[in-house]
Design a protein around this motif. Structure first.
Motif, short mmCIF file in Angstrom:
data_model
loop_
_atom_site.label_atom_id
_atom_site.label_comp_id
_atom_site.label_asym_id
_atom_site.label_seq_id
_atom_site.Cartn_x
_atom_site.Cartn_y
_atom_site.Cartn_z
N PHE A 132 0.78 -1.27 0.03
CA PHE A 132 0.03 0.02 -0.03
C PHE A 132 0.83 1.38 0.00
O PHE A 132 0.65 2.21 -0.86
CB PHE A 132 -0.82 -0.14 1.20
CG PHE A 132 -1.77 1.41 1.41
CD1 PHE A 132 -2.90 1.43 0.60
CD2 PHE A 132 -1.38 2.26 2.13
CE1 PHE A 132 -3.60 2.64 0.76
CE2 PHE A 132 -2.17 3.36 2.26
CZ PHE A 132 -3.26 3.60 1.48
N SER A 133 1.87 1.27 0.81
CA SER A 133 2.82 2.39 0.95
C SER A 133 3.61 2.54 -0.31
O SER A 133 3.55 3.66 -0.74
CB SER A 133 3.70 2.33 2.13
OG SER A 133 3.09 2.07 3.49
N PHE A 134 3.97 1.45 -1.00
CA PHE A 134 4.71 1.55 -2.34
C PHE A 134 3.73 2.19 -3.29
O PHE A 134 4.46 2.92 -3.94
CB PHE A 134 5.08 0.19 -2.35
CG PHE A 134 5.86 0.08 -3.81
CD1 PHE A 134 7.35 0.68 -3.83
CD2 PHE A 134 5.44 -0.58 -4.93
CE1 PHE A 134 8.25 0.49 -4.99
CE2 PHE A 134 6.20 -0.79 -6.14
CZ PHE A 134 7.56 -0.19 -6.14
N GLY A 135 2.47 1.94 -3.17
CA GLY A 135 1.74 2.25 -4.49
C GLY A 135 1.31 3.62 -4.24
O GLY A 135 1.42 4.59 -5.05
N LEU A 136 1.21 4.06 -2.94
CA LEU A 136 0.80 5.65 -2.57
C LEU A 136 2.14 6.43 -2.92
O LEU A 136 1.88 7.33 -3.23
CB LEU A 136 0.79 5.76 -0.89
CG LEU A 136 0.18 7.15 -0.41
CD1 LEU A 136 -1.22 7.53 -1.32
CD2 LEU A 136 0.15 7.09 0.87
N LEU A 137 3.22 6.05 -2.77
CA LEU A 137 4.43 6.93 -2.89
C LEU A 137 4.82 6.93 -4.54
O LEU A 137 5.03 7.94 -4.96
CB LEU A 137 5.69 6.05 -2.44
CG LEU A 137 6.84 7.01 -2.42
CD1 LEU A 137 6.71 8.51 -1.63
CD2 LEU A 137 8.00 6.25 -1.68
N THR A 138 4.27 5.89 -5.23
CA THR A 138 4.31 5.87 -6.71
C THR A 138 3.52 6.83 -7.10
O THR A 138 3.86 7.67 -7.89
CB THR A 138 4.02 4.40 -7.20
OG1 THR A 138 4.90 3.49 -6.53
CG2 THR A 138 4.11 4.49 -8.76
#
Length: 481
Positions: A132-138
């Motif tokens: 989730f954090s990876f997708g949000l940062l992307t």
């Protein structure tokens, strides 16, 4: 005083800059890693075959098409539209624009990976960050770059020069230092390294991964809208394409051979596609006695290079999308430009579709799987887009008397049509085979899940193209009433 002397001096882009600009969008050091993982050392044979049978014809075809339509702002969409009809021109522009969305998300992922290596110095990102954090940062990175595109002028050319030049230097440096290490006693990891190791194993998996090679080597037509900024396009643009082919050949062939020095082609790490480039420079640094120094230098260059790719993709793809599209197909609000001439609403749609892809990736188990799946999606959608290059070439050469170009690739009409037809058929077949998941075993839940995601993604991204003409028709009816 003569008013002509008051005119500002025109700014021309050098052909070397055009080549570097295309190099930024076409292939990078990391692009040799996933074919190496998929096909092992046999990928060297694949690269050589593709170079002569596909890449060189492809880039010289782009030279002819660019010079045939050197006064058109729409690039590939203009080629197809003038060579056939408005409807196919619209579909070209839509597919060309939409194929950039998964790549934009993929490149944004790579920016995060590069900064994780700069900060942590290892491959711990998958353990430190949730999907989730990876997708949000992307998503945040994509938003930031869209804003930067509209603030800084000439960012495209500057980033392309810095990023493309630095990455090519690092790629050359890796090959040369790998050769130096071997001649000074370094052990070659891939054994046995004989002719049999290079022999391809022709299987469904082999052909299903070839779409990724096409994805890694395609994109030369992105330079077409910038041909009007060249001083002497007739002579300089083909030079740019030849330089591009030479750089691509060097990186793919000698880069792959260098990888075989440090990695056993028969036992490659599972996260090789995501972290392989950093492993490579780490191992190279160790063999030369400089520790992690080369790895950190590469991580910084990779971060700059990936940000350059984002700048190029967001700028050039949106220009193609809004540059030359028949009025009856595209809603006015989508092609509307701001005071800087940017198609601002196409950026908005890019953001929304990127979010859709990120929501799909949230159903995958970890960051490494997300990274690999997005690569595979690009190996489907990008080659389908590339098919239009060869379709346009065939259409133009079929009507030789109607079109004139300062440069002609294969003067014999029949020969030109055969080469164009071969490239079109090969690209289409490889794109279609790319639907087969490459990171999961047949019959497993992960295989079925990724196959479903592949179909959902392609149907939604291409299917949106049917919606635009409907919205435009509604818009016209509303104006009439």
């Amino acid at each position: 005083m003569n008013d002509l002397n008051m005119d500002p001096k025109p700014h021309y882009m050098k052909w070397q800059v055009i080549a570097l600009l295309d190099f930024v969008t076409i292939i990078s050091f990391e692009n040799i890693f996933y074919p190496f993982q998929n096909q092992g050392l046999s990928v060297v044979v694949s690269w050589i075959f593709l170079l002569f049978a596909y890449v060189i014809p492809y880039e010289l075809i782009v030279s002819q098409m660019s010079l045939t339509f050197d006064n058109q702002s729409g690039g590939l969409a203009s080629w197809v539209r003038h060579g056939s009809n408005d409807t196919l021109g619209y579909w070209t522009s839509w597919m060309y624009w939409i194929q950039s969305v998964p790549y934009i998300v993929d490149v944004s992922n790579s920016v995060i990976v590069s900064f994780s290596w700069i900060i942590f110095g290892n491959n711990s990102l998958d353990r430190r960050m949730s999907t989730f954090s990876f997708g949000l940062l992307t998503f945040v990175i994509i938003l930031i770059f869209i804003l930067l595109e509209n603030v800084f002028k000439n960012s495209l050319e500057v980033l392309s020069l810095i990023g493309g030049g630095a990455m090519f230097v690092m790629s050359v440096l890796f090959v040369l230092l790998a050769g130096y290490a071997v001649t000074h006693g370094a052990h070659i990891a891939t054994q046995p390294m004989n002719w049999a190791a290079f022999k391809p194993t022709f299987s469904l998996k082999y052909f299903s991964t070839t779409g990724l090679l096409i994805f890694a080597m395609s994109g030369a037509e992105l330079a077409a809208p910038y041909i009007v900024q060249m001083r002497d396009p007739k002579h300089e643009f083909p030079k740019a394409m030849w330089l591009l082919a030479l750089m691509t050949a060097f990186l793919t062939i000698f880069g792959t051979l260098s990888l075989a020095v440090f990695f056993n082609a028969n036992h490659i790490p599972h996260d090789f596609k995501m972290n392989g480039p950093y492993y490579a420079f780490h191992l190279l640094g160790q063999s030369l006695g400089v520790g992690k120094l080369l790895m950190y230098i590469f991580a910084v260059v990779q971060a700059i290079f990936m940000m350059a790719q984002l700048a190029v993709l967001l700028d050039a793809s949106s220009r193609v999308f809004a540059g030359d599209v028949a009025d009856k197909f595209m809603p006015k609000w989508l092609t509307k430009t701001n005071k800087n001439g940017r198609p601002i609403h196409s950026y908005t749609m890019t953001t929304g579709l990127s979010l859709f892809l990120l929501l799909l990736t949230g159903t995958l188990p970890n960051i490494n799987t997300i990274y690999n799946w997005l690569l595979n999606i690009n190996g489907i959608i990008s080659p389908y887009k590339t098919c239009w290059v060869f379709f346009a070439f065939i259409a133009v050469r079929w009507q030789d008397k109607k079109f004139h170009s300062e440069y002609t690739f294969i003067k014999n009409r029949t020969g030109a049509l055969l080469v164009g037809g071969w490239c079109l058929a090969f690209t289409f077949v490889c794109a279609t085979l790319g639907f087969i998941p490459q990171e999961a075993a047949f019959g497993t839940k992960l295989f079925d899940h990724q196959l479903l995601l592949n179909f959902i993604t392609v149907i939604v991204l291409f299917g949106m193209g049917f919606v635009m003409p409907i919205l435009r028709k509604h818009e016209i009816n509303k104006e009439l009433n």
